[in-house]
Design an enzyme around this catalytic site. Sequence first.
Site, PDB file in Angstrom:
ATOM      1  N   GLU A 199      -6.630  -7.687  -0.981  1.00 29.18           N
ATOM      2  CA  GLU A 199      -7.075  -7.704   0.412  1.00 29.18           C
ATOM      3  C   GLU A 199      -8.513  -7.250   0.515  1.00 29.18           C
ATOM      4  O   GLU A 199      -8.919  -6.290  -0.153  1.00 29.18           O
ATOM      5  CB  GLU A 199      -6.268  -6.708   1.265  1.00 29.18           C
ATOM      6  CG  GLU A 199      -4.844  -7.052   1.518  1.00 29.18           C
ATOM      7  CD  GLU A 199      -4.191  -6.006   2.424  1.00 29.18           C
ATOM      8  OE1 GLU A 199      -4.893  -5.353   3.215  1.00 29.18           O
ATOM      9  OE2 GLU A 199      -2.975  -5.835   2.309  1.00 29.18           O
ATOM     10  N   GLU A 251       0.820  -1.217   0.000  1.00 27.28           N
ATOM     11  CA  GLU A 251       0.000   0.000   0.000  1.00 27.28           C
ATOM     12  C   GLU A 251       0.855   1.270   0.000  1.00 27.28           C
ATOM     13  O   GLU A 251       0.827   2.053   0.955  1.00 27.28           O
ATOM     14  CB  GLU A 251      -0.957  -0.015   1.193  1.00 27.28           C
ATOM     15  CG  GLU A 251      -1.967  -1.138   1.107  1.00 27.28           C
ATOM     16  CD  GLU A 251      -3.051  -1.050   2.173  1.00 27.28           C
ATOM     17  OE1 GLU A 251      -2.796  -0.462   3.233  1.00 27.28           O
ATOM     18  OE2 GLU A 251      -4.147  -1.579   1.940  1.00 27.28           O
TER      19      GLU A 251
HETATM   20  C1  GAL Z   1      -4.487  -2.915   4.843  1.00 21.83           C
HETATM   21  C2  GAL Z   1      -3.086  -3.419   5.057  1.00 21.83           C
HETATM   22  C3  GAL Z   1      -3.059  -4.697   5.835  1.00 21.83           C
HETATM   23  C4  GAL Z   1      -3.989  -4.613   7.015  1.00 21.83           C
HETATM   24  C5  GAL Z   1      -5.358  -4.289   6.531  1.00 21.83           C
HETATM   25  C6  GAL Z   1      -6.398  -4.237   7.626  1.00 21.83           C
HETATM   26  O1  GAL Z   1      -4.498  -1.549   4.665  1.00 21.83           O
HETATM   27  O2  GAL Z   1      -2.408  -3.600   3.839  1.00 21.83           O
HETATM   28  O3  GAL Z   1      -1.735  -4.944   6.254  1.00 21.83           O
HETATM   29  O4  GAL Z   1      -3.530  -3.623   7.880  1.00 21.83           O
HETATM   30  O5  GAL Z   1      -5.352  -3.034   5.901  1.00 21.83           O
HETATM   31  O6  GAL Z   1      -7.663  -3.883   7.146  1.00 21.83           O
END
Ligand code: GAL
Length: 718
Positions: free
Chosen positions: A334, A181
């Site tokens: 994710e 990110e």
């Molecule tokens: C994202 C991040 C992950 C985790 C996730 C939680 O922004 O890449 O490592 O923190 O959010 O929602």
Amino acid sequence: MEERVPDRFTALTADLGLCYGGDYNPEQWDTVRRADFPDLGAADGPDTGRGSATVWKEDAFLMREAGVNLVTVGVFSWARYEPSPGIRDFDWLEEVLDLLHEHGVAVDLATPTASPPAWLGREFPETLPVDADGVRLVAGSRNHFSPASQVYRDHALDITRDLVERFGEHPAVRMWHVGNEFGQVCHGEESAERFRGWLRARYGSIGALNDAWGTAVWSQHYDDFAEIVPPRRMPYHVNPAQHLDWRRYGSDLLRDLYREQLAVIREYDDARPVTTNFMGFFPLVDAWSWAADLDVVADDTYPDPADPHAPADTALVRDLMRSLRGGEPWFLMESATSAVSWRPHNLPKSPERSRLESLQAVARGADGVCFFQWRASRAGAERFHSAMLPHAGPETMVHQGVRRLGADLARLRPVAGGRVPARVAMLWDWPSWWAATEPALPTGRLDPLDQLRRWYRVLWRDGVAVDLVRPGTWLDGYDVVLVPNLFLMEPTTADRLRDVVARGGSLVVGPFTGVVDGDAQVRTGRFPALLSGVLGVSGEEWAPLPDDGVRLSGGHRAEILGERLRADDADVLVSFAEGHLAGSPAVTRRVVDAAGAAPAPGNGRTPGGGTASYLGCVPDDALLATVLRDAVGRAGVGGVVPELRELNATRRTGTEVEAVQRGDALFLLNHSGADGAPGEPAHVVVPGSWTDLLTGESVTGEVTVAPGGAVVLVEKGR
Ligand code: GAL
């Protein structure tokens, strides 16, 4: 920019099918004691007494059971790999990779550069980022690095090189994931120096910069690049052109970081795909300018279960991701199986909702669906974030949902690689967004992203497929082009838009578009300067509207902003009925004479002439829908399913049926009732004979989609 090998990601999905899994952080279990896990036992191996070995084994075993075929490993492992300067400890990772490989789980191996070890900041404070107030941030969270710091970058490349050298040949490793990110900013001195270098390259001379930034205003003249500082805390508004360049520089700087780690990976591995994870419409990265450097676009999206607009707004993000590389399959890197832990109040998500969101990603072009994260953490800032394997273990509603989704995605293997055909384009641009969200504009309430979402929702409800397009791109192949708000417009963009109308397509332009040039300077004359000819309308005054909006003719309303317009060569469809702009046109349409018009871009039919509609206000939802549907209808574009509009007209926001064609597959997603609330089944007319890929059942003429359910239909005989 490296030369692209188009099939790196296709080769992976040809082997694995749709990728399914999540972030896997095995180092979090490295020091556990076996006794802490009385319930462990699903692992197919002897109890070694060492907690981590047992947990890892159980992980690999349960992943396989759940249909997981790919996990992202090592995103935050730098301190574990390099506990003190120069030391390398990779053996534990080898054990993990071996184990995953034995269980048929492939690995997307991350460069661990998003979170440097604490010693780096202690030894080299200049690696820590400085905020706009001059405060140097500290270790103890994550992302504590300055993208401008050469020392940080050198260390990041060293650990990347050693990691790739050690594991580049490991059979489990099938994809690379650079950092995490990207979105860091530093206002410190090293960053200032790089900014000056970036400006020198852009402008060549300080005189050109002074012109572009309009430094005659407020005595901002610069005599030397050395005088320029980042937009740190200042007494009053920053120069908008300076700020715009700072944003451009920030995105380019982060891309340099990505590129240099990519280059190291490519020294050892030219075959496997490399990516990094975007965050949808994230403001600090101009994803259009990054996408060519990724083998596959990847995205992290966390729809808010409390937001009724989430299904449509998330679909928009999916479409952006698909569009970034011209329609190629992308990767949902994710999302959450249930609640996140970073909102102030974190509503859970039902397995049905999670499944629908995942299937929506696939419908809209994703060939990978992953979650953060595999096993719920028991320590650290994310210990209350949901995961694929909750604290309570596999016999949980969430984990059973994860298994079901794994089985679904295996059945959807045939859709991998499929394209989503779209005849409607919506223009979206980061620099314009940046320029439009500066202070000191007529209104601070006209957010381009809000408007993009409002326009998109109309088409989404009707099942009309949309691509996002970067301004300036050729628009051939699109019959309808929508510009909800493009505050900053370059002449090439206007040329492309005029072409659409000349070819018989439909163009719709929203208010406060084409106002400034690439330096954020106002284009003088009647507005929108570059488009008034094609639109047949021109304006002279921007007039923010009272809080409760104003009445328009025909019983409509406008809010936020109105414009004093003159219809030069367009029909006035709606006018302001009261207030400062009373009597002024609010919505216009110019229908171009068919004589001499070329065939429409995508549909090949002889057009009745193109149309160019303009909104000199932010209209209410009903008026917006009327204008957009008129444009779509005139161009002969329809939804993928007949009668979807009528069906959705009876449903509340957030409970609609979504319809998407991807390749040969028609996805129908019923968003109602996905959260345990009473839901409505949807009876959808689907002329023809079909098979539902999810169940194998036959469907003829009409299908019922259960509340919170989905069907994926392929026509029989195809
Ligand atoms: C994202 C991040 C992950 C985790 C996730 C939680 O922004 O890449 O490592 O923190 O959010 O929602």
